[in-house]
Design a protein around this motif. Structure first.
Motif, PDB file in Angstrom:
ATOM      1  N   GLU A   1       0.818  -1.214   0.000  1.00  0.00           N
ATOM      2  CA  GLU A   1       0.000   0.000   0.000  1.00  0.00           C
ATOM      3  C   GLU A   1       0.852   1.266   0.000  1.00  0.00           C
ATOM      4  OE1 GLU A   1      -2.826  -0.200   3.143  1.00  0.00           O
ATOM      5  OE2 GLU A   1      -3.977  -1.821   2.232  1.00  0.00           O
ATOM      6  N   THR A   2       2.116   1.121   0.348  1.00  0.00           N
ATOM      7  CA  THR A   2       3.022   2.275   0.362  1.00  0.00           C
ATOM      8  C   THR A   2       3.983   2.261  -0.827  1.00  0.00           C
ATOM      9  OG1 THR A   2       4.572   1.082   1.805  1.00  0.00           O
ATOM     10  CG2 THR A   2       2.909   2.464   2.874  1.00  0.00           C
ATOM     11  N   GLU A   3       3.712   1.391  -1.817  1.00  0.00           N
ATOM     12  CA  GLU A   3       4.588   1.268  -2.981  1.00  0.00           C
ATOM     13  C   GLU A   3       4.654   2.602  -3.737  1.00  0.00           C
ATOM     14  OE1 GLU A   3       7.299  -1.096  -4.406  1.00  0.00           O
ATOM     15  OE2 GLU A   3       5.659  -2.151  -3.401  1.00  0.00           O
ATOM     16  N   LYS A   4       5.849   3.004  -4.100  1.00  0.00           N
ATOM     17  CA  LYS A   4       6.059   4.279  -4.782  1.00  0.00           C
ATOM     18  C   LYS A   4       6.471   4.058  -6.235  1.00  0.00           C
ATOM     19  CE  LYS A   4       5.391   6.808  -1.064  1.00  0.00           C
ATOM     20  NZ  LYS A   4       4.214   7.702  -0.945  1.00  0.00           N
ATOM     21  N   SER A   5       6.108   4.991  -7.086  1.00  0.00           N
ATOM     22  CA  SER A   5       6.528   5.015  -8.493  1.00  0.00           C
ATOM     23  C   SER A   5       6.365   3.655  -9.162  1.00  0.00           C
ATOM     24  CB  SER A   5       7.983   5.489  -8.595  1.00  0.00           C
ATOM     25  OG  SER A   5       8.120   6.776  -8.048  1.00  0.00           O
ATOM     26  N   THR A   6       5.112   3.198  -9.222  1.00  0.00           N
ATOM     27  CA  THR A   6       4.806   1.892  -9.791  1.00  0.00           C
ATOM     28  C   THR A   6       3.756   2.033 -10.883  1.00  0.00           C
ATOM     29  OG1 THR A   6       5.280   0.770  -7.704  1.00  0.00           O
ATOM     30  CG2 THR A   6       3.916  -0.409  -9.287  1.00  0.00           C
TER      31      THR A   6
ATOM     32  N   LEU B   1       1.738  11.404 -17.222  1.00  0.00           N
ATOM     33  CA  LEU B   1       1.962  10.144 -16.523  1.00  0.00           C
ATOM     34  C   LEU B   1       3.363  10.102 -15.914  1.00  0.00           C
ATOM     35  CD1 LEU B   1       0.745   7.409 -15.787  1.00  0.00           C
ATOM     36  CD2 LEU B   1       1.574   6.517 -17.983  1.00  0.00           C
ATOM     37  N   THR B   2       4.337  10.660 -16.617  1.00  0.00           N
ATOM     38  CA  THR B   2       5.705  10.718 -16.086  1.00  0.00           C
ATOM     39  C   THR B   2       5.745  11.529 -14.800  1.00  0.00           C
ATOM     40  OG1 THR B   2       6.681  10.519 -18.298  1.00  0.00           O
ATOM     41  CG2 THR B   2       8.069  11.444 -16.565  1.00  0.00           C
ATOM     42  N   GLN B   3       5.077  12.676 -14.796  1.00  0.00           N
ATOM     43  CA  GLN B   3       5.040  13.520 -13.594  1.00  0.00           C
ATOM     44  C   GLN B   3       4.355  12.791 -12.436  1.00  0.00           C
ATOM     45  OE1 GLN B   3       3.442  17.444 -14.403  1.00  0.00           O
ATOM     46  NE2 GLN B   3       4.521  17.580 -16.357  1.00  0.00           N
ATOM     47  N   THR B   4       3.285  12.073 -12.747  1.00  0.00           N
ATOM     48  CA  THR B   4       2.559  11.335 -11.711  1.00  0.00           C
ATOM     49  C   THR B   4       3.443  10.256 -11.091  1.00  0.00           C
ATOM     50  OG1 THR B   4       0.421  11.711 -12.782  1.00  0.00           O
ATOM     51  CG2 THR B   4       0.569   9.841 -11.291  1.00  0.00           C
ATOM     52  N   LEU B   5       4.135   9.497 -11.928  1.00  0.00           N
ATOM     53  CA  LEU B   5       5.005   8.427 -11.432  1.00  0.00           C
ATOM     54  C   LEU B   5       6.216   8.993 -10.698  1.00  0.00           C
ATOM     55  CD1 LEU B   5       4.907   6.040 -14.532  1.00  0.00           C
ATOM     56  CD2 LEU B   5       3.891   5.591 -12.295  1.00  0.00           C
TER      57      LEU B   5
ATOM     58  N   GLY C   1       5.852   9.706  -7.180  1.00  0.00           N
ATOM     59  CA  GLY C   1       5.742   8.562  -6.269  1.00  0.00           C
ATOM     60  C   GLY C   1       4.431   7.829  -6.320  1.00  0.00           C
ATOM     61  N   ALA C   2       3.541   8.174  -7.241  1.00  0.00           N
ATOM     62  CA  ALA C   2       2.215   7.562  -7.288  1.00  0.00           C
ATOM     63  C   ALA C   2       2.250   6.160  -7.898  1.00  0.00           C
ATOM     64  CB  ALA C   2       1.254   8.436  -8.083  1.00  0.00           C
ATOM     65  N   CYS C   3       1.184   5.408  -7.625  1.00  0.00           N
ATOM     66  CA  CYS C   3       0.964   4.106  -8.257  1.00  0.00           C
ATOM     67  C   CYS C   3      -0.100   4.323  -9.332  1.00  0.00           C
ATOM     68  CB  CYS C   3       0.491   3.077  -7.234  1.00  0.00           C
ATOM     69  SG  CYS C   3       0.092   1.450  -7.941  1.00  0.00           S
ATOM     70  N   ALA C   4       0.283   4.167 -10.592  1.00  0.00           N
ATOM     71  CA  ALA C   4      -0.631   4.397 -11.706  1.00  0.00           C
ATOM     72  C   ALA C   4      -0.919   3.077 -12.407  1.00  0.00           C
ATOM     73  CB  ALA C   4      -0.028   5.400 -12.689  1.00  0.00           C
TER      74      ALA C   4
ATOM     75  N   ALA D   1      10.397   4.299 -12.906  1.00  0.00           N
ATOM     76  CA  ALA D   1       9.389   3.552 -12.155  1.00  0.00           C
ATOM     77  C   ALA D   1       9.527   2.052 -12.412  1.00  0.00           C
ATOM     78  CB  ALA D   1       7.995   4.019 -12.557  1.00  0.00           C
ATOM     79  N   ARG D   2       8.838   1.277 -11.578  1.00  0.00           N
ATOM     80  CA  ARG D   2       8.760  -0.161 -11.804  1.00  0.00           C
ATOM     81  C   ARG D   2       7.484  -0.483 -12.569  1.00  0.00           C
ATOM     82  NH1 ARG D   2      10.153  -4.005  -6.861  1.00  0.00           N
ATOM     83  NH2 ARG D   2       8.628  -2.787  -5.709  1.00  0.00           N
ATOM     84  N   VAL D   3       7.575  -1.436 -13.485  1.00  0.00           N
ATOM     85  CA  VAL D   3       6.430  -1.883 -14.274  1.00  0.00           C
ATOM     86  C   VAL D   3       5.948  -3.211 -13.706  1.00  0.00           C
ATOM     87  CG1 VAL D   3       5.647  -2.621 -16.556  1.00  0.00           C
ATOM     88  CG2 VAL D   3       7.237  -0.686 -16.340  1.00  0.00           C
ATOM     89  N   TRP D   4       4.681  -3.262 -13.321  1.00  0.00           N
ATOM     90  CA  TRP D   4       4.147  -4.429 -12.610  1.00  0.00           C
ATOM     91  C   TRP D   4       3.016  -5.065 -13.425  1.00  0.00           C
ATOM     92  CZ3 TRP D   4       5.669  -3.909  -7.058  1.00  0.00           C
ATOM     93  CH2 TRP D   4       5.603  -5.140  -6.386  1.00  0.00           C
ATOM     94  N   PRO D   5       3.287  -6.160 -14.157  1.00  0.00           N
ATOM     95  CA  PRO D   5       2.243  -6.805 -14.958  1.00  0.00           C
ATOM     96  C   PRO D   5       1.190  -7.486 -14.075  1.00  0.00           C
ATOM     97  CG  PRO D   5       4.454  -7.415 -15.721  1.00  0.00           C
ATOM     98  CD  PRO D   5       4.612  -6.775 -14.379  1.00  0.00           C
ATOM     99  N   VAL D   6      -0.078  -7.312 -14.461  1.00  0.00           N
ATOM    100  CA  VAL D   6      -1.196  -7.894 -13.720  1.00  0.00           C
ATOM    101  C   VAL D   6      -2.151  -8.559 -14.709  1.00  0.00           C
ATOM    102  CG1 VAL D   6      -3.057  -7.482 -12.061  1.00  0.00           C
ATOM    103  CG2 VAL D   6      -1.047  -5.973 -12.077  1.00  0.00           C
ATOM    104  N   ALA D   7      -2.453  -9.829 -14.477  1.00  0.00           N
ATOM    105  CA  ALA D   7      -3.398 -10.557 -15.324  1.00  0.00           C
ATOM    106  C   ALA D   7      -4.769 -10.543 -14.661  1.00  0.00           C
ATOM    107  CB  ALA D   7      -2.927 -11.997 -15.530  1.00  0.00           C
TER     108      ALA D   7
END
Length: 282
Positions: free
Chosen positions: A69-74, A136-140, A143-146, A176-182
Motif C-alpha cells: 500500500e506504500t509502494e512508490k513510483s509503480t 503520466l511521467t510527472q505522476t510516477l 511517487g504515485a501508483c498508476a 518507475a517499476r512496471v508491474w504486470p497484472v493478469a
C-alpha cells in the motif's frame, strides 16, 4: 419466489446501494479531497473501490507478489476486460489512470475520474500520446501508483491483444517499476464469467445491470514479478509485460513476445524474475 424474481430483487437492491455509494464517493471528492494528502486520498479510493465490489457481490482473488500500500513510483500494466478492471486496480492501490476521452462524458463517474487523477487521451489525435506521457511521467515521478491497459480496448478475457508501447516511455522517464497484472473474471465454480465484459457499444448502465444480475462473480488478479524500467526500451517493456500476462492467463501469444531467449537475455541484463507456476489463474 422464483429464482428469476429473486435475482431481479437482488439486482435492484444492489443498484440502489451503488447509487448511494456513488453519492458518498462524490461527497468525499468534493469535501475531503481538496485539502487531503496523497496518502489520505489513496486510502479513501482504496476503501471506496473495495466497498463497491462488495456491494456488487464481486469477490477478489489476489495471487502473486502484490505492490504494498506504500509502494512508490509503480506502473500497473494489465489486460482489459471491463470498466471494473479500474475499480479492481484502485482496490490494490492504484490512484492514477489513463482513459479514453469518452469516459469524461459519463455522468458523475467521468467527473469523479477527472478529480481523482485520471488523464484522458484523445485517441483520434495521433500526437496526444506525448501530452499523456508527460502527465503520466510527472505522476510516477511524484511517487504515485498508476495503472494502464496497453491493449487500448477491451476483450472478453480469452485472448490478449497486442500491447501498445507508447505509455511505457513514462515508466522509463520516471525510473518507475512496471508491474504486470493478469485479470480474469470467474464464476464460483471456476468457469470463466462474461458478466463483466464491456464490449462494443455496451453502455455503462447496461453493463452495471448485467453485473448486478449475476449470481456470483470473482475477479482474479495475478501479479507477475515487477520489471525495472531502467535502461529498457519501451517496446521491450511492453513485450515482456504482455508475455508475463499471457503466461498467467495461459494464452498463447505471438513468437516475438514469447521467445524464451529474448526474455532470458533481458533477465540476465536486468536481473528480472520469472513466473511461478502457482501464479497461473487460467
Amino acid at each position: 419466489m422464483t429464482e428469476t424474481m429473486w435475482r431481479l430483487t437482488i439486482a435492484v437492491i444492489r443498484l440502489v446501494r451503488v447509487t448511494g455509494h456513488l453519492v458518498r464517493g462524490l461527497l468525499t471528492v468534493v469535501i475531503i479531497f481538496p485539502g487531503a494528502t496523497d496518502e489520505i486520498r489513496s486510502g479513501h479510493m482504496r476503501r471506496w473501490s473495495r466497498s463497491l465490489l462488495d456491494i456488487l457481490g464481486i469477490e477478489r482473488s489476489l495471487t502473486g507478489v502484490m505492490p504494498t500500500e506504500t509502494e512508490k513510483s509503480t506502473l500497473l500494466v494489465a489486460n482489459h476486460v471491463s470498466w471494473l478492471d479500474v475499480v479492481a486496480q484502485m482496490s490494490v492501490g492504484a490512484t492514477a489512470f489513463v482513459a479514453k476521452s469518452e469516459v469524461r462524458q459519463w455522468p458523475v463517474i467521468g467527473w469523479m475520474a477527472q478529480q481523482t487523477g485520471t488523464t484522458f487521451i484523445e485517441r483520434s489525435r495521433r500526437h496526444d500520446i506525448a501530452r499523456v506521457n508527460d502527465a503520466l511521467t510527472q505522476t510516477l515521478a511524484a511517487g504515485a501508483c498508476a495503472a494502464i491497459f496497453p491493449e487500448g480496448t477491451t476483450t472478453d478475457g480469452t485472448r490478449l491483444l497486442q500491447f501498445h508501447s507508447g505509455l511505457f516511455e513514462a515508466a522509463r522517464d520516471a525510473h518507475a517499476r512496471v508491474w504486470p497484472v493478469a485479470i480474469r473474471y470467474r464464476h464460483a465454480d471456476g468457469t470463466i464469467s462474461h458478466a463483466a465484459d464491456f464490449l462494443g457499444d455496451a453502455s455503462l448502465l447496461s453493463s452495471l445491470w448485467r453485473i448486478a444480475l449475476a449470481p456470483s462473480v470473482r475477479i482474479c488478479m495475478a501479479f507477475a514479478a515487477p520489471l525495472s524500467a531502467h535502461d529498457r526500451l519501451r517496446r521491450d517493456m511492453a513485450a515482456l509485460s504482455r508475455g508475463r500476462i499471457a503466461a498467467l492467463l495461459r494464452i498463447e501469444q505471438a513468437p516475438l513476445e514469447s521467445h524464451p531467449m529474448r526474455e532470458s537475455a533481458v533477465r540476465r541484463r536486468h536481473g528480472g524474475a520469472g513466473l511461478s507456476a502457482q501464479q497461473h489463474i487460467a
